[in-house]
Structures are given as structure tokens and as C-alpha cells.
Design a protein around this motif. Structure first.
Motif, PDB file in Angstrom:
ATOM      1  N   TYR A  10      -9.405  37.775  39.854  1.00  0.00           N
ATOM      2  CA  TYR A  10      -8.896  36.931  38.759  1.00  0.00           C
ATOM      3  C   TYR A  10      -9.854  35.766  38.494  1.00  0.00           C
ATOM      4  CZ  TYR A  10      -5.932  33.383  36.505  1.00  0.00           C
ATOM      5  OH  TYR A  10      -5.439  32.404  35.674  1.00  0.00           O
TER       6      TYR A  10
ATOM      7  N   ALA B 130      -4.175  33.327  25.773  1.00  0.00           N
ATOM      8  CA  ALA B 130      -3.894  34.694  26.228  1.00  0.00           C
ATOM      9  C   ALA B 130      -4.767  35.009  27.439  1.00  0.00           C
ATOM     10  CB  ALA B 130      -4.173  35.692  25.111  1.00  0.00           C
TER      11      ALA B 130
ATOM     12  N   ILE C   4      -7.026  24.482  34.720  1.00  0.00           N
ATOM     13  CA  ILE C   4      -5.691  24.019  35.085  1.00  0.00           C
ATOM     14  C   ILE C   4      -5.252  24.769  36.337  1.00  0.00           C
ATOM     15  CG2 ILE C   4      -5.081  23.316  32.747  1.00  0.00           C
ATOM     16  CD1 ILE C   4      -3.592  25.951  32.402  1.00  0.00           C
TER      17      ILE C   4
ATOM     18  N   ILE D  11       0.634  26.121  37.271  1.00  0.00           N
ATOM     19  CA  ILE D  11       1.410  25.656  36.120  1.00  0.00           C
ATOM     20  C   ILE D  11       2.841  26.227  36.111  1.00  0.00           C
ATOM     21  CG2 ILE D  11      -0.651  25.233  34.709  1.00  0.00           C
ATOM     22  CD1 ILE D  11       0.183  27.639  32.980  1.00  0.00           C
TER      23      ILE D  11
ATOM     24  N   LYS E 238     -12.063  35.010  35.097  1.00  0.00           N
ATOM     25  CA  LYS E 238     -11.840  33.772  34.323  1.00  0.00           C
ATOM     26  C   LYS E 238     -13.153  33.002  34.196  1.00  0.00           C
ATOM     27  CE  LYS E 238      -8.587  32.217  32.850  1.00  0.00           C
ATOM     28  NZ  LYS E 238      -7.967  32.381  31.498  1.00  0.00           N
TER      29      LYS E 238
ATOM     30  N   ASP F 178       0.429  36.800  19.706  1.00  0.00           N
ATOM     31  CA  ASP F 178       0.391  37.348  21.063  1.00  0.00           C
ATOM     32  C   ASP F 178      -0.047  38.809  20.957  1.00  0.00           C
ATOM     33  OD1 ASP F 178       1.112  37.787  23.955  1.00  0.00           O
ATOM     34  OD2 ASP F 178       1.862  35.745  23.687  1.00  0.00           O
ATOM     35  N   LYS F 179       0.124  39.540  22.059  1.00  0.00           N
ATOM     36  CA  LYS F 179      -0.437  40.892  22.132  1.00  0.00           C
ATOM     37  C   LYS F 179       0.002  41.802  20.992  1.00  0.00           C
ATOM     38  CE  LYS F 179       0.000  42.687  26.275  1.00  0.00           C
ATOM     39  NZ  LYS F 179      -0.088  43.117  27.614  1.00  0.00           N
TER      40      LYS F 179
ATOM     41  N   THR G  99      -2.846  37.249  33.886  1.00  0.00           N
ATOM     42  CA  THR G  99      -2.579  36.195  34.874  1.00  0.00           C
ATOM     43  C   THR G  99      -2.000  36.740  36.189  1.00  0.00           C
ATOM     44  OG1 THR G  99      -0.463  35.790  33.777  1.00  0.00           O
ATOM     45  CG2 THR G  99      -2.282  34.334  33.184  1.00  0.00           C
TER      46      THR G  99
ATOM     47  N   ASP H 197      -4.339  42.291  19.830  1.00  0.00           N
ATOM     48  CA  ASP H 197      -4.773  42.574  21.210  1.00  0.00           C
ATOM     49  C   ASP H 197      -6.199  42.057  21.349  1.00  0.00           C
ATOM     50  OD1 ASP H 197      -5.799  43.681  23.531  1.00  0.00           O
ATOM     51  OD2 ASP H 197      -4.662  45.545  23.308  1.00  0.00           O
ATOM     52  N   ILE H 198      -6.398  41.119  22.248  1.00  0.00           N
ATOM     53  CA  ILE H 198      -7.717  40.469  22.316  1.00  0.00           C
ATOM     54  C   ILE H 198      -8.811  41.381  22.873  1.00  0.00           C
ATOM     55  CG2 ILE H 198      -6.671  38.168  22.479  1.00  0.00           C
ATOM     56  CD1 ILE H 198      -7.741  38.080  25.403  1.00  0.00           C
TER      57      ILE H 198
ATOM     58  N   GLN I  28       3.580  31.283  28.853  1.00  0.00           N
ATOM     59  CA  GLN I  28       4.134  30.036  29.400  1.00  0.00           C
ATOM     60  C   GLN I  28       3.502  28.800  28.735  1.00  0.00           C
ATOM     61  OE1 GLN I  28       5.599  29.049  33.753  1.00  0.00           O
ATOM     62  NE2 GLN I  28       3.411  29.482  33.731  1.00  0.00           N
ATOM     63  N   LEU I  29       2.187  28.717  28.735  1.00  0.00           N
ATOM     64  CA  LEU I  29       1.514  27.551  28.167  1.00  0.00           C
ATOM     65  C   LEU I  29       1.465  27.619  26.643  1.00  0.00           C
ATOM     66  CD1 LEU I  29      -0.159  24.972  28.503  1.00  0.00           C
ATOM     67  CD2 LEU I  29      -2.191  26.404  28.815  1.00  0.00           C
TER      68      LEU I  29
ATOM     69  N   PHE J 282      -8.534  28.061  28.534  1.00  0.00           N
ATOM     70  CA  PHE J 282      -7.944  27.593  29.789  1.00  0.00           C
ATOM     71  C   PHE J 282      -8.483  28.406  30.947  1.00  0.00           C
ATOM     72  CE2 PHE J 282      -5.139  26.069  26.556  1.00  0.00           C
ATOM     73  CZ  PHE J 282      -4.985  24.754  26.953  1.00  0.00           C
ATOM     74  N   SER J 283      -9.126  27.719  31.866  1.00  0.00           N
ATOM     75  CA  SER J 283      -9.612  28.383  33.058  1.00  0.00           C
ATOM     76  C   SER J 283      -8.801  27.876  34.248  1.00  0.00           C
ATOM     77  CB  SER J 283     -11.109  28.134  33.209  1.00  0.00           C
ATOM     78  OG  SER J 283     -11.629  28.924  34.253  1.00  0.00           O
TER      79      SER J 283
HETATM   80  N1  LIG Z   1      -0.209  30.380  35.501  1.00  0.00           N
HETATM   81  C1  LIG Z   1      -1.003  29.537  36.167  1.00  0.00           C
HETATM   82  O1  LIG Z   1      -0.615  28.930  37.189  1.00  0.00           O
HETATM   83  C2  LIG Z   1      -2.408  29.302  35.678  1.00  0.00           C
HETATM   84  C3  LIG Z   1      -3.271  28.595  36.507  1.00  0.00           C
HETATM   85  C4  LIG Z   1      -4.553  28.351  36.046  1.00  0.00           C
HETATM   86  C5  LIG Z   1      -4.953  28.786  34.793  1.00  0.00           C
HETATM   87  N2  LIG Z   1      -4.094  29.504  34.015  1.00  0.00           N
HETATM   88  C6  LIG Z   1      -4.579  29.946  32.710  1.00  0.00           C
HETATM   89  O2  LIG Z   1      -3.793  29.308  31.710  1.00  0.00           O
HETATM   90  C7  LIG Z   1      -3.642  30.165  30.575  1.00  0.00           C
HETATM   91  C8  LIG Z   1      -2.179  30.325  30.244  1.00  0.00           C
HETATM   92  O3  LIG Z   1      -1.501  30.873  31.380  1.00  0.00           O
HETATM   93  P1  LIG Z   1       0.047  31.266  31.317  1.00  0.00           P
HETATM   94  O4  LIG Z   1       0.616  31.091  32.673  1.00  0.00           O
HETATM   95  O5  LIG Z   1       0.673  30.616  30.135  1.00  0.00           O
HETATM   96  O6  LIG Z   1      -0.078  32.817  31.054  1.00  0.00           O
HETATM   97  P2  LIG Z   1       1.053  33.860  30.627  1.00  0.00           P
HETATM   98  O7  LIG Z   1       2.402  33.229  30.633  1.00  0.00           O
HETATM   99  O8  LIG Z   1       0.825  35.088  31.454  1.00  0.00           O
HETATM  100  O9  LIG Z   1       0.694  34.137  29.101  1.00  0.00           O
HETATM  101  C9  LIG Z   1      -0.433  34.870  28.751  1.00  0.00           C
HETATM  102  C10 LIG Z   1      -0.117  35.577  27.443  1.00  0.00           C
HETATM  103  O10 LIG Z   1      -1.259  36.376  27.118  1.00  0.00           O
HETATM  104  C11 LIG Z   1      -0.782  37.623  26.643  1.00  0.00           C
HETATM  105  N3  LIG Z   1      -1.788  38.668  26.786  1.00  0.00           N
HETATM  106  C12 LIG Z   1      -2.109  39.394  27.893  1.00  0.00           C
HETATM  107  N4  LIG Z   1      -3.019  40.329  27.598  1.00  0.00           N
HETATM  108  C13 LIG Z   1      -3.285  40.217  26.258  1.00  0.00           C
HETATM  109  C14 LIG Z   1      -4.113  40.918  25.355  1.00  0.00           C
HETATM  110  N5  LIG Z   1      -4.860  41.960  25.757  1.00  0.00           N
HETATM  111  N6  LIG Z   1      -4.129  40.525  24.067  1.00  0.00           N
HETATM  112  C15 LIG Z   1      -3.370  39.493  23.629  1.00  0.00           C
HETATM  113  N7  LIG Z   1      -2.547  38.793  24.437  1.00  0.00           N
HETATM  114  C16 LIG Z   1      -2.504  39.153  25.740  1.00  0.00           C
HETATM  115  C17 LIG Z   1       0.430  37.896  27.526  1.00  0.00           C
HETATM  116  O11 LIG Z   1       1.236  38.899  26.953  1.00  0.00           O
HETATM  117  P3  LIG Z   1       2.085  39.876  27.946  1.00  0.00           P
HETATM  118  O12 LIG Z   1       2.971  38.975  28.738  1.00  0.00           O
HETATM  119  O13 LIG Z   1       2.764  40.768  26.982  1.00  0.00           O
HETATM  120  O14 LIG Z   1       1.061  40.566  28.811  1.00  0.00           O
HETATM  121  C18 LIG Z   1       1.085  36.514  27.550  1.00  0.00           C
HETATM  122  O15 LIG Z   1       1.954  36.319  26.455  1.00  0.00           O
HETATM  123  C19 LIG Z   1      -4.365  31.449  30.948  1.00  0.00           C
HETATM  124  O16 LIG Z   1      -5.674  31.397  30.460  1.00  0.00           O
HETATM  125  C20 LIG Z   1      -4.401  31.422  32.466  1.00  0.00           C
HETATM  126  O17 LIG Z   1      -5.488  32.175  32.990  1.00  0.00           O
HETATM  127  C21 LIG Z   1      -2.830  29.751  34.425  1.00  0.00           C
END
Ligand SMILES: NC(=O)c1ccc[n+]([C@@H]2O[C@H](COP(=O)([O-])OP(=O)(O)OC[C@H]3O[C@@H](n4cnc5c(N)ncnc54)[C@H](OP(=O)(O)O)[C@@H]3O)[C@@H](O)[C@H]2O)c1
Length: 296
Positions: A133, A67, A157, A160, A137, A39-40, A70, A44-45, A19-20, A107-108
């Protein structure tokens, strides 16, 4: 930063299809900045050797790490798997940045805090995560700071939403297609935050050396209930939203009730504050052209 400095930057983005990450890639593209998004599938991280090799070969000048695992509720039953991505994987990325001598942005989340009280959380308040979670983080933050103590950005953040992911706004709109009433939690308070606004600030920041921990959110606070009511008001949808307590709602992971974050350090350090959450929501609804969906 001069144009020639900017031209020499090459930003590596993890989670580029999330998403971000998606909006960070768009923002870099808009500014004509060189970027490599993975991405993954590409990297793979949780695979240390792959991470060190891939990033070294790409030779970026800075890295933005989006990555993450979440799935907040799933993390409660799979904490080790979640830790491997959010803490261990983040440590590998930070190690790669340390080897290259480049800054890293991570991003935390507001979930690093215990949610008590009503005072907005400051960047230097002591974290005390309530769930798996948030714990993982926060461990990611610590691993980053241990590896590169002098050149990290941690952006906490919250709540989101953006065009490229599952999020609360899309869920509300989808549910409203076949429900005319539903329950939404009214005792968790925070700031809904639009990913393009975060992306703009993140790309501004990564071009500076104003490192540190920042709280980043659209301006203003509300509950999830207030947020849902606003979504339907702006979409002119007649849906009855019933306020319920966190306890009544009953999600698996415990969530902080007070997620107010003090974002004033953004402006103190010379960056632009994010617009209000209501303004951001209007722009998002325009972006997805919800009115058009309704008219058709
Ligand atoms: N969403 C929120 O409301 C929120 C709130 C606070 C902080 N954050 C932080 O903001 C950041 C971005 O969040 P987001 O909502 O954009 O997350 P997201 O949409 O879930 O995107 C995370 C990406 O990381 C990939 N990923 C997962 N495991 C991986 C691995 N082992 N190796 C490589 N890539 C991997 C996922 O791939 P797959 O989809 O294929 O697993 C996905 O494309 C994250 O650090 C999250 O913790 C988010």
C-alpha cells in the motif's frame, strides 16, 4: 483570495463517497463553492480514456483526489491491482489536470515511511515504504509530481476516521457491544485524525498557490492502545483494553512503528493547525451521538 475568485472556482473531487471525500464535499457545500464529486460508478480512475474525457468535460479549476485502494492488508496479495488505482490511476488524473492547466491535491500516507526511530517525519524526508500500500501511494506521489511539478499539493495523512466510513473508532465501539476485553497494539505511534478537520484545511489550501508536500494530522501523538482507552473513557464504557505488540497482534502488512509526523509546515505556510486528537475525538463522538446510542 477575493470572493469573486472563490466564486469562479469549481472543484472536482474523486472518491467523493469515501470517508474523506464525503467530508470534503460537505466542506465545499458549507462554503458555497461549486463542486463536482464522483466515485467509481461515474468514473473509474483506472480507465485512462474515461478519466481524461470526464474531467475535461467537467472543466474544473482545481481537483482534489481522494479515490484510492485503501485495503492495506489485501494490498499485500494484490499489489498490482492496488498499484493500478493508487499509482497508475493517480497518474491519469494528474495527466488530466496537466491538460487543463489546473492544480491537483493528492492524499498520501504515513505508510510511505519506514517507521524507524522516534523523530517526527518531515515532509522532505526520504520515503521508504514497508509494504505494498505504502509503495503504491508513494508511486502516486511521484507520478503526480512528474506530471505537474509546479502546482501540486500532497497531503500525507494518517489514522483517519469520520462519519462516512469504516474506521478504528467505529470498530472499537462495535466490538465493545459484545466484548468486554480486547487487545490493541501499543507500539505504533501516530496521530488519530478526524476527516472534517482535514477537509477544512484541504479546502483552505486548494484556494491558494502554496503548493508542496504537507504532513497533516490532528495535533499530539499516541498509540492505538492510548486511542482505544480514550474512546472508552469518553464513552464511559467499561472495557478492558490489553496492550499488545505489533508482533503479537500479527497483521498481514508490516506497519510503521514511528508514524509521528511533523505538521509544522501547515502553520509556517499560513494555514491553521488542526486541533488536538483528543478534541477531535470528542467532536466525532458527539457527531455520531454515541451517548444517545448508549442511553437508548
Ligand atoms: N484511511 C486512512 O486511515 C488513510 C490514511 C492515510 C492516507 N489515506 C488516504 O486518504 C485518501 C482517502 O482515504 P479514505 O479513507 O477516505 O478512503 P475510502 O473511504 O476507502 O474512499 C476511497 C474511495 O475511492 C473509491 N475508489 C476505489 N477504487 C476506485 C477506482 N478504481 N476508481 C474510482 N474510485 C475508486 C472507493 O470506492 P469503493 O469503496 O467502491 O471501492 C471509495 O469511495 C486516500 O488517498 C487514502 O490513501 C487514508
Amino acid at each position: 483570495m477575493s470572493n469573486s475568485d472563490k466564486d469562479q472556482m469549481k472543484i472536482f473531487v474523486t472518491g467523493a463517497r469515501g470517508q474523506l471525500g464525503h467530508d470534503i464535499m460537505l466542506e465545499l457545500e458549507k462554503r458555497d463553492m461549486a463542486a463536482i464529486g464522483v466515485d467509481k460508478e461515474e468514473m473509474d480512475i483506472t480507465d485512462r480514456e474515461a478519466v481524461l474525457k470526464y474531467i475535461k468535460e467537467a472543466a474544473p479549476t482545481a481537483l482534489i483526489h481522494c479515490a484510492a485502494w485503501t485495503a492495506v492488508d489485501a494490498a499485500e496479495d494484490q499489489e498490482e491491482a492496488c498499484r493500478l488505482v493508487n499509482a497508475v490511476g493517480t497518474g491519469y488524473i494528474a495527466e488530466a489536470c496537466k491538460d487543463l492547466g489546473i492544480p491537483m491535491m493528492y492524499f498520501s500516507t504515513d505508510y510511505v515511511f519506514n517507521g524507524q526511530g522516534q523523530r517526527p517525519w518531515q515532509p522532505d524526508d526520504e520515503p521508504e515504504p514497508l509494504g505494498a500500500y505504502g509503495r503504491t501511494k508513494y508511486e502516486g506521489e511521484l507520478r503526480l509530481r512528474e506530471q505537474i511539478p509546479d502546482s501540486f499539493f500532497i497531503l500525507r495523512i494518517q489514522w483517519i476516521y469520520g462519519i462516512n466510513g469504516k474506521n478504528f473508532v467505529k470498530t472499537m465501539l462495535r466490538l465493545s457491544e459484545d466484548h468486554d476485553s480486547f487487545r490493541v497494539v501499543d507500539d505504533q505511534i501516530g496521530s488519530p485524525t478526524y476527516t472534517p478537520d482535514v477537509a477544512r484545511l484541504a479546502v483552505d489550501m486548494i484556494q491558494t498557490d502554496r503548493y508542496g508536500i504537507y504532513h497533516v494530522a490532528n495535533t499530539g501523538y499516541c498509540s492505538w492502545y492510548d486511542f482505544a482507552v480514550k474512546i472508552f473513557e469518553l464513552c464511559e464504557k467499561n472495557v478492558k483494553v490489553q496492550p499488545v505488540s505489533t508482533e503479537e497482534y500479527g497483521a498481514k502488512a508490516v506497519r510503521p512503528q514511528n508514524s509521528r509526523m511533523d505538521t509544522s509546515k501547515i502553520v509556517k505556510n499560513g494555514f491553521c493547525a488542526l486541533p488536538s486528537w483528543e478534541d477531535a475525538l470528542s467532536r466525532f463522538l458527539e457527531e455520531i451521538d454515541y451517548g444517545k446510542i448508549l442511553r437508548n
